[in-house]
Design a protein around this motif. Structure first.
Motif, PDB file in Angstrom:
ATOM      1  N   HIS A  65      51.174 106.610  34.550  1.00 48.74           N
ATOM      2  CA  HIS A  65      52.214 107.122  35.590  1.00 48.74           C
ATOM      3  C   HIS A  65      51.771 106.586  36.970  1.00 48.74           C
ATOM      4  N   ALA A  66      50.508 106.836  37.230  1.00 45.87           N
ATOM      5  CA  ALA A  66      49.899 106.414  38.473  1.00 45.87           C
ATOM      6  C   ALA A  66      49.877 105.012  38.703  1.00 45.87           C
ATOM      7  N   ALA A  67      49.406 104.078  37.821  1.00 50.04           N
ATOM      8  CA  ALA A  67      49.591 102.735  37.886  1.00 50.04           C
ATOM      9  C   ALA A  67      50.883 102.224  38.337  1.00 50.04           C
ATOM     10  N   LEU A  68      51.921 102.600  37.624  1.00 44.79           N
ATOM     11  CA  LEU A  68      53.469 102.384  37.713  1.00 44.79           C
ATOM     12  C   LEU A  68      53.880 102.666  39.067  1.00 44.79           C
ATOM     13  N   SER A  69      53.291 104.011  39.546  1.00 41.10           N
ATOM     14  CA  SER A  69      53.772 104.499  40.888  1.00 41.10           C
ATOM     15  C   SER A  69      53.592 103.478  42.047  1.00 41.10           C
ATOM     16  N   GLN A 116      52.601  95.393  28.205  1.00 45.53           N
ATOM     17  CA  GLN A 116      51.546  95.888  29.099  1.00 45.53           C
ATOM     18  C   GLN A 116      52.013  97.185  30.346  1.00 45.53           C
ATOM     19  N   ILE A 117      53.377  97.051  30.555  1.00 43.96           N
ATOM     20  CA  ILE A 117      54.074  97.988  31.609  1.00 43.96           C
ATOM     21  C   ILE A 117      53.970  99.197  30.998  1.00 43.96           C
ATOM     22  N   PHE A 118      54.411  99.128  29.497  1.00 46.56           N
ATOM     23  CA  PHE A 118      54.634 100.588  29.001  1.00 46.56           C
ATOM     24  C   PHE A 118      53.327 101.075  28.655  1.00 46.56           C
ATOM     25  N   ALA A 119      52.300 100.235  28.660  1.00 46.11           N
ATOM     26  CA  ALA A 119      51.036 100.765  28.335  1.00 46.11           C
ATOM     27  C   ALA A 119      50.150 101.313  29.629  1.00 46.11           C
ATOM     28  N   VAL A 135      53.858 100.491  41.979  1.00 45.99           N
ATOM     29  CA  VAL A 135      54.721  99.405  42.026  1.00 45.99           C
ATOM     30  C   VAL A 135      56.212  99.926  42.271  1.00 45.99           C
ATOM     31  N   VAL A 136      56.553 100.652  41.952  1.00 50.88           N
ATOM     32  CA  VAL A 136      58.098 101.487  41.746  1.00 50.88           C
ATOM     33  C   VAL A 136      57.779 102.848  42.016  1.00 50.88           C
ATOM     34  N   THR A 137      59.057 103.528  42.541  1.00 51.12           N
ATOM     35  CA  THR A 137      58.903 104.945  42.983  1.00 51.12           C
ATOM     36  C   THR A 137      58.474 105.730  41.726  1.00 51.12           C
ATOM     37  N   PRO A 138      57.950 107.094  41.980  1.00 48.94           N
ATOM     38  CA  PRO A 138      57.388 107.995  40.746  1.00 48.94           C
ATOM     39  C   PRO A 138      58.527 108.330  39.908  1.00 48.94           C
ATOM     40  N   ARG A 139      59.708 108.397  40.472  1.00 52.92           N
ATOM     41  CA  ARG A 139      60.856 108.577  39.431  1.00 52.92           C
ATOM     42  C   ARG A 139      61.190 107.736  38.508  1.00 52.92           C
ATOM     43  N   LEU A 140      61.132 106.269  39.040  1.00 49.96           N
ATOM     44  CA  LEU A 140      61.121 105.540  38.045  1.00 49.96           C
ATOM     45  C   LEU A 140      60.124 105.113  37.211  1.00 49.96           C
ATOM     46  N   ALA A 141      58.994 105.515  37.685  1.00 48.77           N
ATOM     47  CA  ALA A 141      57.803 105.431  36.794  1.00 48.77           C
ATOM     48  C   ALA A 141      57.855 106.202  35.711  1.00 48.77           C
TER      49      ALA A 141
END
Length: 369
Positions: free
Chosen positions: A46-50, A40-43, A52-58
């Protein structure tokens, strides 16, 4: 064991999360808390991941790690081998004791009896450059604790760790080796035979992906698993700056008991234990002390806790009476006894071969029994 497509897919997602550059345990746990399982993380975008973590890590999460397919193939092949398992934080068999620590490993690569990870456990650690007496103490304490049904966890290093594993293997409690390399690598190489014995009768566990070599930063880090699996940590011998003190500190932070065996005030390998005792560690002289402190079933210590080949009659007479548990120089012994150096050397060698004393550098000797 044949993997179902769903299991294969789940493992692939966990491995990809582990292999993504820049993702450590802390950031992985934040992502899991927010999105659920790794798939679900990989689904997520980029905006949702950013959030929680830095845009670079997203961005790194959304890109496939280099050589990932090769690592996945290696991992799947390893898991197919008998008695090999991979446990993730979401696995029902993941050891509950590790879920209690601040930084539980994302994945565990387990070789051998994975059920031991849920057993009542005592960690036994100490110096790689241990004395003869330290080696004996580690093996005898571990054998006695194992005979009481406690599993022995340690780090498969030379010296105290190896002796602890050997002692643990003699009893029903058995032993767990927590290693700082991939589970497909034995380090140090001198412990290869011991590692095979542990894989057969105990278990070997690592948080590092297959193929991970012996890297210095990984060994202090794995110590939190050694202590985390255990109800308490016994430090047998440790210098003032020993890595074993890291394990003891982690144990205290995890709410585990810390035990230490005292030694001679003249021995550098006793200074770490004495430091721990001053800081509140429990001084122990027998395995029974540990069992009583942890309110576990008491045991009667066997003849294993007595020095091999030594009787009261032989230890209380002659030259041995002049040798204490603190180091004494050969010249001082010659002065005390009036024995000439040549004859003294012969008698000292005989006592050493009988396991009654230990020869130290610089012409010093100390009593073992």
């Amino acid at each position: 064991m044949e993997q179902s497509p769903d299991t294969h897919h789940d493992l692939m997602a966990w491995l990809r999360l582990e292999q993504t550059p820049g993702v450590g345990n802390e950031s992985a746990r934040r992502l899991l808390a927010r999105f659920g399982l790794p798939a679900q993380i990989f689904a997520a975008g980029h905006a949702a991941l950013s959030e929680v973590v830095t845009p670079r890590l997203a961005k790194a999460l959304l890109a496939s790690p280099s050589d990932f397919q090769q690592q996945l193939d290696k991992t799947l092949a390893w898991q197919e081998q008998p008695d090999n398992r991979i446990l993730t934080l979401a696995d029902a068999d993941y050891p509950r004791a590790l879920l209690e620590i601040p930084d539980p490993p994302l994945m565990l690569y387990v070789k051998g009896r994975a059920a031991l990870l849920g057993a009542a456990t005592i960690a036994v650690v100490g110096s790689r450059n241990a004395t003869v007496q330290g080696i004996r103490n580690a093996e005898q304490f571990s054998a006695s604790l194992s005979s009481a049904g406690l599993c022995i966890s340690s780090g498969l290093a030379a010296g105290i760790d190896a002796a602890a594993h050997q002692g643990g293997l003699t009893g029903p409690g058995s032993t767990i080796a927590v290693i700082g390399t991939g589970a497909d690598i034995v380090y140090p190489a001198r412990n290869r035979n011991l590692a095979h014995l542990i894989a057969g009768g105990g278990c070997i566990v690592s948080e590092y992906s297959l193929g991970t070599p012996a890297l210095a930063p990984n060994f202090p880090r794995r110590n939190r698993i050694i202590s985390g699996l255990a109800k308490g940590v016994l430090v047998v011998e440790a210098a003032a700056q020993s890595g074993s003190l890291i394990t003891a500190r982690m144990a205290a932070e995890q709410g585990r008991e810390v035990f230490a065996i005292p030694g001679s005030i003249h021995s550098p390998l006793s200074k770490g234990c004495h430091q721990l005792i001053r800081q509140g560690a429990k001084l122990v002289e027998s395995a029974q002390d540990i069992l009583e402190e942890l309110q576990l079933q008491s045991i009667t210590l066997s003849a294993q806790t007595k020095s091999r080949g030594v009787t009261k009659e032989t230890s209380d007479v002659g030259l041995l009476k002049e040798i204490s548990f603190d180091p004494v120089h050969m010249d001082m012994l010659a002065s005390r006894t009036g024995i000439d150096i040549a004859s003294l050397a012969t008698e000292l060698l005989s006592l050493e071969l009988n396991g009654q004393l230990e020869a130290l550098p610089g012409g010093y000797y100390r009593r073992l029994a």
